[in-house]
Design an enzyme around this catalytic site. Structure first.
Site, short mmCIF file in Angstrom:
data_model
loop_
_atom_site.label_atom_id
_atom_site.label_comp_id
_atom_site.label_asym_id
_atom_site.label_seq_id
_atom_site.Cartn_x
_atom_site.Cartn_y
_atom_site.Cartn_z
N TYR A 132 0.87 -1.18 0.00
CA TYR A 132 0.00 0.00 0.00
C TYR A 132 0.91 1.23 0.00
CZ TYR A 132 -3.74 3.08 2.01
OH TYR A 132 -4.65 4.08 2.29
N LYS A 160 -1.60 -1.46 -3.83
CA LYS A 160 -2.59 -0.39 -3.90
C LYS A 160 -1.81 0.91 -4.05
CE LYS A 160 -6.06 2.06 -1.15
NZ LYS A 160 -5.66 3.25 -0.41
N VAL A 204 -9.48 1.13 -5.34
CA VAL A 204 -9.85 1.31 -3.93
C VAL A 204 -10.29 2.75 -3.81
CG1 VAL A 204 -9.14 1.20 -1.53
CG2 VAL A 204 -8.15 -0.40 -3.18
#
Length: 294
Positions: A132, A160, A204
């Site tokens: 992330y 992400k 996301v």
């Protein structure tokens, strides 16, 4: 391959700043009804304001409420590898689709340090790990060359990207193409459709808390090849983003816009922004303009 959207679920709070688990479960039901997958303990979930035990309980409650209907990714990233490892192990048996690990924050890391950090977590759990990257908030950035090394770990499933740079997304996608079995999730809400078109596995979204159906329409349109519908929904979604985020810090604005329709979400823990009457009036106008006010 069918693409998907994970909404970075808000964490609801009571007036005394304790977590309102029931209200949070209601938000879960709302997203499930729209057909969106979830991310819990993300930036929009006020994760940095939650205690270690709260993150574990919150993940468990969300998983119970979801009941296998959608995919859930939980972010467990902490400044130290030590605590991240504890959290990852605590949620490993909950049936999560993935465990996201935000880069350490406050501690400045070398790229070697990041490789050690993520590898330690990926080695220790069975649930697939998602890197992330959000350098604006953590001051640590996963370089594409580092992502390439980590992508070869059998338990690191993807990344992400919340950096907002189209260039970085494309570099991560090049890594995915070269290594294989590595998913890239694009996060900025104005890039949802663009990310899908470039080959991202999904998105996301923080703004999906405010407009879950609109986000779902972008994904549905893309998956069904109805690009006109996808583009129209994306334009509406991006317009909402521009209007709302012009007023201040994005996660705070997402929470406040949600509050206008449902006060049970509560405020964020202090020292987050306190409500401002003039700002609230502007938020109401933005929601009205896009038929999002109940």
């Amino acid at each position: 391959m069918s693409r998907n959207a994970h909404v970075a679920l808000v964490t609801c709070f009571n007036e005394d700043e304790t977590i309102n688990y029931e209200a949070t479960r209601a938000q879960v039901r709302r997203q499930v009804a729209a057909g969106n997958d979830l991310m819990v303990c993300g930036t929009n979930g006020d994760f940095s304001a939650l205690t270690h035990e709260e993150k574990i309980r919150l993940t468990r409650e969300v998983m119970e409420e979801v009941g296998g209907k959608v995919k859930v990714i939980a972010n467990v990233g902490c400044p130290s590898t030590f605590e991240t490892l504890q959290l990852a192990k605590a949620v490993d048996d909950m049936g999560l689709h993935g465990i996201a690990v935000i880069t350490p924050y406050f501690i400045a890391c070398t790229q070697d340090g990041l490789i050690r950090h993520f590898t330690t977590i990926a080695d220790a759990v069975k649930t697939p790990i998602y890197l992330y990257d959000i350098p604006a908030r953590t001051q640590n950035h996963i370089e594409p060359a580092t992502a390439k090394v980590l992508a070869q770990h059998p338990n690191i499933a993807g990344i992400k990207d919340s950096g907002g740079s189209t260039e970085t997304v494309l570099e991560y996608l090049a890594v995915a193409k070269e290594v294989g079995n590595f998913e890239v999730y694009c996060a900025p809400d104005h890039l949802v459709l663009w990310g899908l078109e470039q080959g991202c596995a999904g998105v996301v979204s923080g703004l999906g808390n405010v407009a879950p159906e609109l986000l779902a329409q972008i994904i549905k349109g893309f998956n069904e090849g109805d690009m006109d519908a996808a583009k129209a929904a994306q334009e509406n979604f991006a317009g909402l983003r521009v209007d709302l985020y012009a007023l201040g810090f994005p996660p705070a604005l997402v929470k406040r816009a949600l509050f206008m329709n449902d006060s049970s979400v509560g405020l964020s823990r202090q020292p987050a922004l306190l409500p401002d009457a003039a700002q609230d009036a502007k938020i109401v106008e933005i929601l009205k303009k896009r038929d999002l006010l109940k």
